[in-house]
Motif scaffolding. Structure first.
Motif, mmCIF file in Angstrom:
data_model
loop_
_atom_site.group_PDB
_atom_site.id
_atom_site.type_symbol
_atom_site.label_atom_id
_atom_site.label_comp_id
_atom_site.label_asym_id
_atom_site.label_seq_id
_atom_site.Cartn_x
_atom_site.Cartn_y
_atom_site.Cartn_z
ATOM 1 N N PHE A 25 -5.939 4.162 -3.166
ATOM 2 C CA PHE A 25 -5.337 5.491 -3.263
ATOM 3 C C PHE A 25 -4.530 5.701 -4.536
ATOM 4 C CE2 PHE A 25 -6.519 5.402 1.146
ATOM 5 C CZ PHE A 25 -6.932 6.705 1.372
ATOM 6 N N THR A 37 -3.277 11.733 3.492
ATOM 7 C CA THR A 37 -3.424 11.594 2.040
ATOM 8 C C THR A 37 -4.690 12.288 1.551
ATOM 9 O OG1 THR A 37 -2.261 9.470 2.099
ATOM 10 C CG2 THR A 37 -3.556 9.947 0.134
ATOM 11 N N TYR A 38 -5.778 12.154 2.307
ATOM 12 C CA TYR A 38 -7.008 12.866 1.963
ATOM 13 C C TYR A 38 -6.750 14.375 1.910
ATOM 14 C CZ TYR A 38 -10.118 8.804 2.527
ATOM 15 O OH TYR A 38 -10.771 7.595 2.371
ATOM 16 N N ARG A 53 0.813 -1.218 0.000
ATOM 17 C CA ARG A 53 0.000 0.000 0.000
ATOM 18 C C ARG A 53 0.844 1.264 0.000
ATOM 19 N NH1 ARG A 53 -5.217 1.106 3.907
ATOM 20 N NH2 ARG A 53 -5.926 3.000 2.865
ATOM 21 N N ASP A 74 -8.242 -1.734 -0.293
ATOM 22 C CA ASP A 74 -7.366 -0.681 0.229
ATOM 23 C C ASP A 74 -5.996 -0.685 -0.436
ATOM 24 O OD1 ASP A 74 -9.252 0.377 1.892
ATOM 25 O OD2 ASP A 74 -8.446 -0.474 3.751
ATOM 26 N N GLU A 110 -1.434 3.429 9.729
ATOM 27 C CA GLU A 110 -2.132 3.477 8.446
ATOM 28 C C GLU A 110 -3.222 4.550 8.462
ATOM 29 O OE1 GLU A 110 -4.614 0.367 5.635
ATOM 30 O OE2 GLU A 110 -4.861 0.322 7.798
ATOM 31 N N VAL A 134 -3.543 7.760 5.993
ATOM 32 C CA VAL A 134 -4.712 7.910 5.131
ATOM 33 C C VAL A 134 -5.326 9.303 5.288
ATOM 34 C CG1 VAL A 134 -7.106 7.157 4.836
ATOM 35 C CG2 VAL A 134 -5.270 5.467 4.919
#
Length: 295
Positions: free
Chosen positions: A215, A138-139, A113, A211, A131, A135
């Motif tokens: 992304f 990243t958003y 990932r 998952d 993680e 995440v």
């Protein structure tokens, strides 16, 4: 599976088998043929009715039927539950039940990932926390790149229209990804419910596998669509996902990735016990994938 079209959405129509063909009949009686054997999954939206003959044909050719809410933002049921390969189900369960083996699988998922080895001496719970933090960042990064007003990943399934456009786009995009991922998990002969990071839900393993691709595929796409603020964001996302899955050849990658992740546990699928009784009627040869039931 890798040669199939990713998905087809059907709304307001009767799905049936006529003259041996899988068709959708609208209110005026017009028939639209769907090449069911070359589709990974068919999403059935509100207003759709499906006949017994159609469900049977879909099961024979190994096409997943998924009953979803409007625009695919909710999943109610799927039409081919379970897997047809007991050896792979036992293999998956053994990896999930052994804490050491499960950690090896989770570390491999982390590596795939994020493109780097997981931090040493971390438990599954600790890796999950790391993680989650990555995440969320990243958003925020994608929101800045696409100039989207982003607060947080938050929505209420009971008040769907009250959610902001970015969250609606993300939910629609991930729903599409979950659909084809579930179809691939079943085709490979594994159980959607037996997860490693996600647990306790009917699609835990589907979420784990999705998952790994989310992304690099549907999440950036969702922010791209949200930036345009279309009048029907869910429809725009759904069509864009269909094209993205085709251009990226995503279906060709999912099953090999599942095998790679599970192989990181370092064990082989279990052999049948020597005292086991073979089937009285041998299974017929099938052109389907490993997890599809032979008829």
């Amino acid at each position: 599976m890798k040669d199939r079209v990713s998905m087809v959405f059907v709304q307001y129509g009767q799905i049936d088998v006529q003259d041996g063909a899988f068709v959708v009949v609208d209110q005026t009686g017009v028939r639209t043929h769907i090449p069911v054997g070359s589709v990974a999954c068919i999403m059935l939206e509100p207003g759709t009715r499906v006949s017994h003959a159609a469900v049977h044909l879909a099961s024979v050719v190994g096409t997943l039927l998924v009953w979803v809410g409007e625009a695919g933002v909710r999943l109610y049921a799927s039409g081919q539950p379970g897997g047809a390969r007991a050896d792979r189900l036992l293999y998956q369960a053994k990896l999930a039940l052994d804490d050491d083996l499960r950690l090896l699988v989770v570390r491999k998922m982390y590596e795939l990932r994020f493109g780097e080895a997981a931090p040493a001496r971390r438990s599954v719970e600790q890796l999950r926390g790391i993680e989650g933090a990555r995440v969320r960042e990243t958003y925020k990064l994608l929101a800045r790149q696409h100039r989207v007003d982003w607060q947080a990943r938050n929505y209420d399934r009971q008040q769907w229209d009250a959610a902001d456009v970015p969250n609606r786009c993300l939910s629609a995009a991930t729903s599409c990804l979950y659909g084809i991922t579930e179809a691939a998990v079943l085709a490979a002969g594994y159980a959607p419910a037996v997860g490693f990071i996600h647990t306790g839900k009917p699609l835990s393993f589907v979420y784990d596998v999705a998952d790994l691709f989310k992304f690099e595929t549907v999440v950036p796409l969702a922010f791209h669509i949200a930036a345009k603020n279309p009048p029907q964001p869910e429809r725009a996302v759904r069509l864009a996902c269909r094209d993205l899955f085709r251009s990226s050849k995503l279906l060709a990658r999912i099953i090999p990735t599942i095998e790679e992740v599970l192989a990181s546990g370092g064990i082989d699928p279990p052999e049948a016990p020597p005292e086991s009784v073979p089937p009285a009627i041998p299974n017929p040869e099938s052109i389907g994938d490993a997890g599809h039931r032979a008829q």
